[in-house]
Design a protein around this motif. Structure first.
Motif, PDB file in Angstrom:
ATOM      1  N   ILE A  99      -3.682 -10.004  -2.586  1.00 14.79           N
ATOM      2  CA  ILE A  99      -4.240  -9.934  -1.236  1.00 14.79           C
ATOM      3  C   ILE A  99      -5.766  -9.931  -1.343  1.00 14.79           C
ATOM      4  CG2 ILE A  99      -2.232  -8.744  -0.297  1.00 14.79           C
ATOM      5  CD1 ILE A  99      -3.860  -6.133  -0.389  1.00 14.79           C
TER       6      ILE A  99
ATOM      7  N   VAL B   3       2.126 -10.555  -5.124  1.00 13.61           N
ATOM      8  CA  VAL B   3       1.431 -11.333  -4.104  1.00 13.61           C
ATOM      9  C   VAL B   3       0.021 -10.752  -3.998  1.00 13.61           C
ATOM     10  CG1 VAL B   3       1.364 -12.010  -1.675  1.00 13.61           C
ATOM     11  CG2 VAL B   3       3.571 -11.754  -2.832  1.00 13.61           C
TER      12      VAL B   3
ATOM     13  N   LEU C 266       5.099  -7.607   0.270  1.00 15.44           N
ATOM     14  CA  LEU C 266       4.334  -7.133  -0.884  1.00 15.44           C
ATOM     15  C   LEU C 266       5.246  -6.225  -1.714  1.00 15.44           C
ATOM     16  CD1 LEU C 266       0.976  -6.394   0.943  1.00 15.44           C
ATOM     17  CD2 LEU C 266       1.612  -8.419  -0.387  1.00 15.44           C
TER      18      LEU C 266
ATOM     19  N   VAL D 167      -2.312  -3.450  -3.905  1.00 14.75           N
ATOM     20  CA  VAL D 167      -1.079  -3.977  -4.483  1.00 14.75           C
ATOM     21  C   VAL D 167      -1.167  -3.885  -5.999  1.00 14.75           C
ATOM     22  CG1 VAL D 167      -0.472  -5.477  -2.549  1.00 14.75           C
ATOM     23  CG2 VAL D 167      -1.950  -6.354  -4.348  1.00 14.75           C
TER      24      VAL D 167
ATOM     25  N   THR E 233       3.437  -7.136   4.798  1.00 16.00           N
ATOM     26  CA  THR E 233       3.508  -8.498   4.272  1.00 16.00           C
ATOM     27  C   THR E 233       2.121  -9.132   4.243  1.00 16.00           C
ATOM     28  OG1 THR E 233       3.973  -9.329   6.491  1.00 16.00           O
ATOM     29  CG2 THR E 233       5.880  -8.871   5.094  1.00 16.00           C
TER      30      THR E 233
END
Length: 142
Positions: free
Chosen positions: A113, A111, A44, A85, A38
């Motif tokens: 990062i 999401v 994620l 990701v 996460t």
């Protein structure tokens, strides 16, 4: 029994013992690691997580899906971790002909990062892998 026969049996016995000891005494060199991944508590959705051994440069990777990952055959010992990701593959999207210059809608599950997590040396993520199956949950920080 002659000296030659004694030496032969002694040598043969040592050979059999060496083969027996050497064939089943190797420690496993990999382990399986799975867990949640996460960022600020948000799972994620898609990506890749990789473990690289500190001592030999052996890399094992696994897919990240819906905040969960599994890395099979990660190298045993201290490892550094990198995470990437990915956005969802392009979806079929038709822009509204009455609104020019429309961009496709963003991936609602993506999401982002910080880029440092993509680099083994900069991520700050480590884990010591041992033989067998293990769970290691990771919550990335900003």
């Amino acid at each position: 029994m002659s000296t030659i026969q004694k030496n032969f049996y002694r040598t043969a016995s040592l050979f059999v013992l060496a083969v027996a000891l050497g064939s089943g005494c190797h420690a496993p060199t990999t382990g399986d690691v799975s867990g949640k991944l996460t960022f600020r508590g948000k799972p994620l959705a898609r990506g890749t997580i990789s473990f690289i051994s500190n001592n030999g440069g052996i890399v094992a990777s696994g897919n990240l899906e819906k905040g969960r990952y599994t890395v099979v055959k990660a190298p045993v010992g201290p490892c550094k971790i990198a995470v990437q990701v990915h956005q969802a593959p392009l979806r079929i999207w038709m822009p509204d002909p009455n609104q020019p210059n429309q961009d496709p809608p963003p991936d609602p599950d993506f999401v982002p990062i910080p880029p440092r997590y993509q680099d083994f040396d900069e991520s700050g993520l480590t884990y010591t892998v041992t033989a067998g199956q293990h769970t290691y949950d990771i919550d990335l920080k900003p």
